[in-house]
Design an enzyme around this catalytic site. Structure first.
Site, PDB file in Angstrom:
ATOM      1  CG  ASP A 106      -0.324   0.023   2.529  1.00 58.54           C
ATOM      2  OD1 ASP A 106       0.628   0.809   2.707  1.00 58.54           O
ATOM      3  OD2 ASP A 106      -0.767  -0.714   3.431  1.00 58.54           O
ATOM      4  CB  ILE A 107      -0.014   4.804  -0.607  1.00 59.89           C
ATOM      5  CG1 ILE A 107       0.746   6.063  -1.049  1.00 59.89           C
ATOM      6  CG2 ILE A 107      -0.905   5.067   0.602  1.00 59.89           C
ATOM      7  CD1 ILE A 107      -0.155   7.162  -1.562  1.00 59.89           C
TER       8      ILE A 107
END
Length: 279
Positions: A106-107
Protein backbone atom coordinates in the site's frame (compact mmCIF):
# COMPACT_ATOMS: atom_id res chain seq x y z
CA UNK A 1 -4.38 -29.41 -26.44
CA UNK A 2 -6.28 -26.76 -24.51
CA UNK A 3 -5.61 -24.66 -21.43
CA UNK A 4 -7.53 -22.30 -19.21
CA UNK A 5 -8.06 -18.88 -20.75
CA UNK A 6 -6.60 -16.98 -17.78
CA UNK A 7 -3.42 -19.07 -18.01
CA UNK A 8 -3.12 -18.46 -21.75
CA UNK A 9 -3.39 -14.71 -21.17
CA UNK A 10 -0.93 -14.73 -18.28
CA UNK A 11 1.60 -16.79 -20.23
CA UNK A 12 1.69 -14.00 -22.80
CA UNK A 13 2.77 -11.55 -20.14
CA UNK A 14 -0.49 -9.60 -19.88
CA UNK A 15 -0.74 -9.98 -16.12
CA UNK A 16 -1.13 -12.49 -13.32
CA UNK A 17 -3.82 -15.16 -13.56
CA UNK A 18 -5.89 -13.40 -10.91
CA UNK A 19 -5.69 -10.15 -12.85
CA UNK A 20 -6.68 -11.97 -16.04
CA UNK A 21 -9.69 -13.40 -14.25
CA UNK A 22 -10.75 -9.84 -13.39
CA UNK A 23 -10.31 -8.83 -17.04
CA UNK A 24 -12.52 -11.73 -18.13
CA UNK A 25 -15.20 -10.85 -15.58
CA UNK A 26 -15.09 -7.23 -16.76
CA UNK A 27 -15.88 -8.33 -20.32
CA UNK A 28 -12.53 -7.27 -21.76
CA UNK A 29 -11.86 -10.67 -23.39
CA UNK A 30 -13.66 -12.37 -26.28
CA UNK A 31 -12.99 -15.82 -27.71
CA UNK A 32 -14.11 -16.58 -31.26
CA UNK A 33 -16.39 -13.55 -31.19
CA UNK A 34 -18.11 -14.47 -27.91
CA UNK A 35 -17.70 -12.85 -24.50
CA UNK A 36 -15.33 -15.04 -22.47
CA UNK A 37 -16.18 -16.62 -19.14
CA UNK A 38 -14.06 -17.72 -16.19
CA UNK A 39 -12.91 -21.31 -16.60
CA UNK A 40 -13.17 -21.32 -20.39
CA UNK A 41 -10.53 -23.38 -22.16
CA UNK A 42 -8.81 -22.31 -25.35
CA UNK A 43 -6.66 -24.00 -27.97
CA UNK A 44 -4.09 -22.68 -30.42
CA UNK A 45 -6.75 -22.37 -33.12
CA UNK A 46 -9.03 -20.10 -31.05
CA UNK A 47 -9.22 -16.38 -31.83
CA UNK A 48 -8.67 -14.37 -28.62
CA UNK A 49 -9.35 -10.63 -28.54
CA UNK A 50 -8.39 -8.44 -25.57
CA UNK A 51 -9.70 -4.87 -25.39
CA UNK A 52 -10.50 -5.05 -29.11
CA UNK A 53 -6.99 -6.21 -30.06
CA UNK A 54 -6.29 -9.66 -31.48
CA UNK A 55 -3.91 -11.56 -29.21
CA UNK A 56 -0.82 -12.86 -30.99
CA UNK A 57 0.41 -16.41 -30.65
CA UNK A 58 3.86 -15.64 -29.25
CA UNK A 59 4.35 -15.28 -25.50
CA UNK A 60 7.04 -13.04 -24.00
CA UNK A 61 10.54 -13.75 -25.30
CA UNK A 62 12.64 -13.48 -22.16
CA UNK A 63 11.72 -13.90 -18.51
CA UNK A 64 12.67 -10.72 -16.66
CA UNK A 65 12.38 -9.91 -12.96
CA UNK A 66 12.76 -6.45 -11.44
CA UNK A 67 13.63 -5.91 -7.76
CA UNK A 68 12.39 -2.55 -6.52
CA UNK A 69 12.94 -0.78 -3.19
CA UNK A 70 9.59 0.99 -3.16
CA UNK A 71 9.48 4.27 -1.25
CA UNK A 72 6.51 5.26 0.88
CA UNK A 73 4.08 7.61 -0.82
CA UNK A 74 4.18 5.75 -4.14
CA UNK A 75 1.26 3.62 -5.31
CA UNK A 76 1.29 0.21 -7.00
CA UNK A 77 -1.38 0.81 -9.65
CA UNK A 78 -1.16 1.92 -13.26
CA UNK A 79 -3.87 4.57 -13.07
CA UNK A 80 -4.77 6.88 -10.21
CA UNK A 81 -7.48 9.60 -10.39
CA UNK A 82 -5.59 11.57 -7.72
CA UNK A 83 -2.46 11.72 -9.85
CA UNK A 84 -0.15 10.27 -7.20
CA UNK A 85 3.26 8.92 -8.22
CA UNK A 86 3.22 5.26 -9.29
CA UNK A 87 5.89 2.61 -9.59
CA UNK A 88 4.80 2.27 -13.23
CA UNK A 89 5.86 5.83 -14.05
CA UNK A 90 9.47 4.86 -14.70
CA UNK A 91 9.82 1.18 -15.59
CA UNK A 92 11.99 -0.13 -18.45
CA UNK A 93 10.01 -0.82 -21.65
CA UNK A 94 9.09 -4.33 -22.72
CA UNK A 95 9.09 -5.56 -26.32
CA UNK A 96 5.81 -7.36 -25.59
CA UNK A 97 3.53 -8.04 -22.62
CA UNK A 98 3.54 -5.91 -19.50
CA UNK A 99 5.12 -5.70 -16.07
CA UNK A 100 3.21 -7.72 -13.46
CA UNK A 101 3.53 -6.88 -9.77
CA UNK A 102 4.11 -9.84 -7.45
CA UNK A 103 1.70 -8.89 -4.70
CA UNK A 104 1.22 -5.29 -3.67
CA UNK A 105 2.34 -2.77 -1.09
CA UNK A 106 0.00 0.00 0.00
CA UNK A 107 0.98 3.64 -0.31
CA UNK A 108 2.25 3.81 3.28
CA UNK A 109 4.39 0.66 3.03
CA UNK A 110 7.85 0.61 1.50
CA UNK A 111 10.48 -1.96 0.72
CA UNK A 112 10.80 -4.99 -1.52
CA UNK A 113 8.52 -5.24 -4.52
CA UNK A 114 9.01 -7.72 -7.37
CA UNK A 115 7.81 -7.27 -10.93
CA UNK A 116 8.05 -9.73 -13.81
CA UNK A 117 6.84 -10.14 -17.37
CA UNK A 118 6.14 -13.85 -16.77
CA UNK A 119 2.57 -14.66 -15.80
CA UNK A 120 3.57 -18.19 -14.81
CA UNK A 121 6.27 -16.95 -12.44
CA UNK A 122 4.01 -14.27 -10.94
CA UNK A 123 1.23 -16.80 -10.35
CA UNK A 124 3.57 -19.28 -8.69
CA UNK A 125 5.08 -16.62 -6.41
CA UNK A 126 1.68 -15.28 -5.29
CA UNK A 127 -0.42 -18.43 -5.02
CA UNK A 128 -1.02 -19.32 -1.33
CA UNK A 129 -0.54 -23.04 -2.06
CA UNK A 130 3.08 -22.43 -3.00
CA UNK A 131 3.95 -21.70 0.63
CA UNK A 132 6.10 -18.58 0.23
CA UNK A 133 6.47 -16.33 3.27
CA UNK A 134 6.99 -12.56 3.51
CA UNK A 135 9.13 -10.74 6.07
CA UNK A 136 8.59 -7.16 7.24
CA UNK A 137 10.52 -4.73 9.41
CA UNK A 138 8.01 -2.91 11.62
CA UNK A 139 8.47 0.14 13.84
CA UNK A 140 5.83 0.57 16.53
CA UNK A 141 5.23 3.09 19.30
CA UNK A 142 5.60 0.72 22.22
CA UNK A 143 7.37 -2.30 23.62
CA UNK A 144 5.46 -5.59 23.72
CA UNK A 145 5.57 -8.03 26.61
CA UNK A 146 6.41 -11.69 26.00
CA UNK A 147 2.76 -12.65 26.46
CA UNK A 148 1.73 -10.29 23.66
CA UNK A 149 4.38 -11.72 21.36
CA UNK A 150 3.09 -15.22 22.02
CA UNK A 151 -0.50 -14.16 21.24
CA UNK A 152 0.67 -12.69 17.94
CA UNK A 153 2.29 -16.01 17.08
CA UNK A 154 -0.64 -18.22 18.07
CA UNK A 155 -3.39 -16.06 16.59
CA UNK A 156 -5.64 -13.10 17.31
CA UNK A 157 -9.16 -12.58 16.00
CA UNK A 158 -9.25 -9.36 13.95
CA UNK A 159 -12.27 -8.38 11.83
CA UNK A 160 -14.01 -11.68 12.71
CA UNK A 161 -11.14 -13.94 11.55
CA UNK A 162 -8.01 -15.31 13.18
CA UNK A 163 -4.70 -13.86 11.98
CA UNK A 164 -1.16 -14.40 13.20
CA UNK A 165 2.51 -13.99 12.47
CA UNK A 166 4.32 -17.22 11.67
CA UNK A 167 7.25 -15.56 13.45
CA UNK A 168 7.92 -12.31 15.31
CA UNK A 169 11.24 -11.17 16.79
CA UNK A 170 12.34 -8.04 18.57
CA UNK A 171 15.04 -6.17 16.66
CA UNK A 172 16.01 -2.97 18.51
CA UNK A 173 14.75 0.39 19.71
CA UNK A 174 14.85 3.17 22.29
CA UNK A 175 12.24 5.29 24.00
CA UNK A 176 8.82 4.74 22.46
CA UNK A 177 10.11 3.54 19.07
CA UNK A 178 10.83 -0.17 18.77
CA UNK A 179 11.52 -2.35 15.73
CA UNK A 180 10.27 -5.89 15.18
CA UNK A 181 10.71 -8.31 12.31
CA UNK A 182 7.58 -10.32 11.48
CA UNK A 183 6.83 -13.09 9.00
CA UNK A 184 3.50 -13.70 7.25
CA UNK A 185 2.46 -16.49 4.91
CA UNK A 186 0.04 -14.42 2.82
CA UNK A 187 0.09 -10.79 3.87
CA UNK A 188 -3.54 -9.71 3.62
CA UNK A 189 -4.33 -6.02 3.27
CA UNK A 190 -3.23 -4.12 6.42
CA UNK A 191 -2.76 -7.40 8.32
CA UNK A 192 0.46 -6.29 10.04
CA UNK A 193 -1.13 -3.07 11.28
CA UNK A 194 -4.26 -4.89 12.48
CA UNK A 195 -2.29 -7.43 14.48
CA UNK A 196 -0.17 -4.86 16.29
CA UNK A 197 -3.24 -2.67 16.89
CA UNK A 198 -4.90 -5.65 18.58
CA UNK A 199 -2.09 -5.50 21.16
CA UNK A 200 -2.50 -1.76 21.67
CA UNK A 201 0.48 -0.46 19.68
CA UNK A 202 0.47 1.58 16.49
CA UNK A 203 2.68 0.86 13.48
CA UNK A 204 4.61 4.00 12.54
CA UNK A 205 6.70 2.51 9.75
CA UNK A 206 6.37 -0.67 7.70
CA UNK A 207 8.88 -2.07 5.22
CA UNK A 208 8.96 -5.41 3.42
CA UNK A 209 12.48 -6.83 3.52
CA UNK A 210 12.01 -10.30 2.04
CA UNK A 211 9.68 -12.19 -0.30
CA UNK A 212 10.45 -15.90 -0.04
CA UNK A 213 14.03 -16.41 -1.22
CA UNK A 214 14.37 -12.81 -2.49
CA UNK A 215 15.85 -10.43 0.08
CA UNK A 216 15.97 -6.65 -0.21
CA UNK A 217 19.70 -5.96 -0.69
CA UNK A 218 21.32 -3.36 1.53
CA UNK A 219 22.93 -1.74 -1.52
CA UNK A 220 19.57 -1.05 -3.20
CA UNK A 221 18.61 2.41 -1.96
CA UNK A 222 15.04 3.59 -1.52
CA UNK A 223 13.44 4.31 -4.89
CA UNK A 224 16.06 2.32 -6.80
CA UNK A 225 15.58 -0.90 -8.75
CA UNK A 226 17.77 -3.63 -10.18
CA UNK A 227 17.10 -6.48 -12.61
CA UNK A 228 17.60 -10.01 -11.37
CA UNK A 229 20.49 -11.72 -13.13
CA UNK A 230 20.01 -14.88 -15.18
CA UNK A 231 21.53 -17.15 -12.51
CA UNK A 232 19.10 -15.92 -9.83
CA UNK A 233 16.18 -16.15 -12.26
CA UNK A 234 17.03 -19.78 -13.05
CA UNK A 235 17.46 -20.59 -9.35
CA UNK A 236 14.09 -19.03 -8.54
CA UNK A 237 12.38 -21.12 -11.22
CA UNK A 238 14.05 -24.27 -9.89
CA UNK A 239 12.97 -23.54 -6.31
CA UNK A 240 9.40 -23.09 -7.51
CA UNK A 241 9.37 -26.19 -9.68
CA UNK A 242 9.02 -24.21 -12.92
CA UNK A 243 10.76 -25.11 -16.19
CA UNK A 244 14.07 -23.31 -16.78
CA UNK A 245 13.40 -19.78 -18.04
CA UNK A 246 14.45 -18.29 -21.32
CA UNK A 247 16.29 -15.39 -19.69
CA UNK A 248 18.37 -12.83 -21.44
CA UNK A 249 21.86 -12.59 -19.96
CA UNK A 250 22.40 -9.77 -17.50
CA UNK A 251 25.77 -8.03 -16.92
CA UNK A 252 28.12 -9.92 -14.59
CA UNK A 253 28.19 -7.05 -12.10
CA UNK A 254 24.50 -7.58 -11.28
CA UNK A 255 24.67 -9.00 -7.77
CA UNK A 256 22.59 -11.82 -6.37
CA UNK A 257 19.42 -10.98 -4.44
CA UNK A 258 18.64 -14.54 -3.31
CA UNK A 259 19.22 -16.14 0.08
CA UNK A 260 19.30 -19.88 0.95
CA UNK A 261 15.72 -21.14 0.91
CA UNK A 262 14.06 -24.57 0.96
CA UNK A 263 12.79 -25.87 -2.35
CA UNK A 264 9.09 -25.39 -3.00
CA UNK A 265 9.07 -27.70 -6.01
CA UNK A 266 6.90 -30.38 -4.36
CA UNK A 267 4.15 -27.93 -3.42
CA UNK A 268 4.52 -26.26 -6.79
CA UNK A 269 4.09 -29.60 -8.57
CA UNK A 270 0.84 -30.17 -6.66
CA UNK A 271 -0.30 -26.67 -7.63
CA UNK A 272 0.48 -27.31 -11.30
CA UNK A 273 -1.41 -30.60 -11.21
CA UNK A 274 -4.43 -28.86 -9.74
CA UNK A 275 -4.38 -26.04 -12.27
CA UNK A 276 -4.02 -28.50 -15.13
CA UNK A 277 -7.19 -30.39 -14.23
CA UNK A 278 -10.32 -29.78 -16.34
CA UNK A 279 -12.80 -27.15 -15.20
Amino acid sequence: MSEKLQKALADRGLGSRREMERWIQAGRVRVNGEKATIGARVAATDRIVVDGQLLGDAPFTHCRVLVLNKPEGVIVTRRDPKGRPSIFDDLPPLASGRWITVGRLDINTGGLLLLTNSGALANRLMHPSTGIDREYAVRVNGLLEDEALERLRTGIVTDTRAERFSDIRYYNGTGTNHWYHVVLMEGRNHEVRRLFAAEGVRVTRLKRVRYGPVALPSWLKRGQRTEMNSTDTATLHRLLGLPPPNSRRRPNQTRSVLIPYPSLATKAADLSAGSASPG
